[in-house]
Design an enzyme around this catalytic site. Structure first.
Site, PDB file in Angstrom:
ATOM      1  N   CYS A  38       0.788  -1.242   0.000  1.00 63.01           N
ATOM      2  CA  CYS A  38       0.000   0.000   0.000  1.00 63.01           C
ATOM      3  C   CYS A  38       0.818   1.290   0.000  1.00 63.01           C
ATOM      4  CB  CYS A  38      -0.954   0.006   1.189  1.00 63.01           C
ATOM      5  SG  CYS A  38      -2.264  -1.199   0.995  1.00 63.01           S
TER       6      CYS A  38
ATOM      7  N   LYS B 164       6.880  -6.943   6.268  1.00 61.39           N
ATOM      8  CA  LYS B 164       6.780  -6.607   7.695  1.00 61.39           C
ATOM      9  C   LYS B 164       6.465  -7.888   8.464  1.00 61.39           C
ATOM     10  CE  LYS B 164       1.937  -5.245   8.024  1.00 61.39           C
ATOM     11  NZ  LYS B 164       1.028  -4.210   8.475  1.00 61.39           N
TER      12      LYS B 164
ATOM     13  N   LYS C  88       2.755   2.383  -3.267  1.00 61.28           N
ATOM     14  CA  LYS C  88       1.892   2.669  -4.419  1.00 61.28           C
ATOM     15  C   LYS C  88       0.958   3.849  -4.124  1.00 61.28           C
ATOM     16  CE  LYS C  88      -2.208  -0.273  -4.251  1.00 61.28           C
ATOM     17  NZ  LYS C  88      -3.253   0.722  -4.409  1.00 61.28           N
TER      18      LYS C  88
END
Ligand code: NAD
Length: 436
Positions: free
Chosen positions: A258, A318, A261
């Site tokens: 996310c 992550k 982009k």
């Protein structure tokens, strides 16, 4: 409510399963037949804590089913949620191909008074495009809404059940009433705004978080020039209530499906509407440059990467996910190989994803334990803060016969302990490190 979620990726599956758990009848619809046949067997094609269990419960209860058939999926639905991917196009804008093609496919089957809500991240100006497509085919009254998603991978189920807020962008009261009622069991704040505000809120939230990461990385770089410790700086500034203690992550920059982009899309959108180059372009560029800059800097500190064996710990973007979209490892590993280092990769969940992504290379191997990955290495690069990587006792991998370094790329380990084990410690923005 009878709901159909189009696009059963991270967002779509979680949304479908959670709404089913609140006693709605939900259909998850995707064009990917393999994905749908796995989901029917309760197999989640990616790692997301708690999702498989929820999926199993909801399919068993009969509240949730999956299909690839548009007619079956749409004809009885009161609410159609579009959750397909919106990747960046080569210019940086949002690629609406999947969204508009799904819109075209759903339009002929829409039930009268149905709401079509766009959950995918899209710029303002998208709903009129969706409207144009539907109006060409549908002979029924329908409504449109923007319902952006704010969940975080790794805690997606929890975030969907207990969201910080739900944002609904619409024009008609009937849409607000029905969508407010749908979210009532979540007992959260529902923000009712225009579609454009809802869409801007999504971009603004991600751009702000990306800015915060980039900001503290810039401060960390300055700390390295003068002996300050960025963690001490954070402790000092976070007492200001306007700033706060939360969400400070000096490190290798932001990644994932996310932030990169969405920041690029906001930068592109700014240019499109005549706002030119601005903060968002700069944030994106700084983040892009960060890993090569850091890797060179680390290499300088340890006398060059060439010939070194490096354990890269943490391959997903992550902790608590196996998603490798824009993961730091995608830049770090090729950089190391290019510098003639040998790489030994480890991740608690993303090993099989990584094996599919990286071409086979005699200098790259993957290992299913930290212990194994760290055997006889010169450098341990703790790249992602998985708890098992942060909490590991690295004294096990010390080799008295060689000089070894531990790079704490997220400032999560205790420097004094790392040094006590016998490593040279390298952190991010840490000048004088002398913690107790
Ligand atoms: N992943 C996140 O953490 C996250 C968080 C918030 C918002 N978002 C946004 O949500 C949207 C979805 O993201 P994602 O990560 O779930 O995407 P994803 O790539 O994981 O999944 C998208 C799915 O859409 C399906 N699809 C594509 N075209 C289709 C069509 N015509 N009909 C039916 N299905 C189709 C694909 O097969 C795929 O399964 C994006 O706009 C993204 O920016 C994602």
């Amino acid at each position: 409510m009878q709901i159909t979620v189009i696009g059963t990726g991270f967002v779509g599956v979680v949304t479908a399963a959670v709404f089913a758990s609140y006693d709605n009848k939900v259909i998850g619809l995707d064009i990917d037949e393999k994905k749908i046949s796995k989901l029917k067997k309760n197999l989640v094609p990616f790692y997301e804590p708690g999702l498989e269990k929820l999926l199993k419960q909801q399919q068993k209860s009969g509240n949730l089913e999956f299909t690839t058939a548009y007619q079956k999926g749409i004809e009885n639905s009161d609410l159609v949620i579009l959750a397909v991917g919106t990747p960046s196009n080569p210019e940086g804008g949002a690629d609406l191909t999947y969204l508009l093609s799904a819109t075209k496919e759903l339009a002929p089957y829409l039930k009268s008074e149905a709401i079509v809500a766009v959950k995918s991240t899209v710029p303002p100006g998208t709903l009129p495009k969706v409207d144009k497509i539907i109006s060409q085919t549908a002979n029924v009254k329908y409504y449109l809404a923007a319902m952006p998603e704010f969940l975080k991978e790794g805690s997606a189920v929890e975030d969907t059940i207990h969201p910080d807020r739900v944002v609904i962008g619409a024009r008609e009261n009937v849409v607000f009433d029905r969508l407010r009622e749908l979210h009532r069991p979540l007992k959260c704040q529902v923000i009712e705004v225009s579609p454009e505000s809802a869409q801007m809120a999504k971009y603004a939230a991600n751009a702000y978080l990306a800015t915060r990461i980039t900001f503290i990385n810039q401060i960390a770089d300055l700390c390295e020039k003068n002996g300050a410790d960025v963690e001490e700086v954070i402790a000092a500034i976070s007492h200001d209530r306007r700033i706060g203690k939360h969400y400070w992550y000096p490190g290798v920059g932001y990644g994932g499906s996310c932030f990169p982009k969405d920041v690029k899309e906001l930068a592109y959108y700014s240019r499109q509407v005549g706002e030119g180059e601005n903060l968002f372009n700069k944030i994106s560029d700084l983040n892009e440059e960060r890993i090569p800059r850091l890797m060179k800097n680390f290499g300088d500190q340890l006398g060059g990467w060439s010939g070194k064996t490096v354990a890269v710990l943490g391959l997903a973007f992550k902790p608590h996910t196996d998603d490798m979209r824009e993961a730091p490892s995608l830049k770090v590993i090729p950089y190391l190989l290019d510098q003639q280092a040998k790489v030994r990769g480890y991740d608690p969940k993303a090993l099989s994803a990584a094996k599919q992504i990286f071409p086979s290379d005699e200098n790259l191997s993957f290992h299913d334990s930290i212990d194994d990955a760290c055997q006889s290495v010169d450098v341990v690069l703790a790249l992602i803060e998985w708890p098992e990587i942060v909490d590991y006792d690295y004294s096990h991998v010390i080799d008295q016969k060689k000089e070894q370094w531990l790079i704490d790329a997220r400032n999560q380990l205790l420097a004094s302990q790392v040094k006590g084990w016998g490593f040279n410690y390298i952190g991010i923005g840490r000048g004088e490190i002398d913690e107790q």
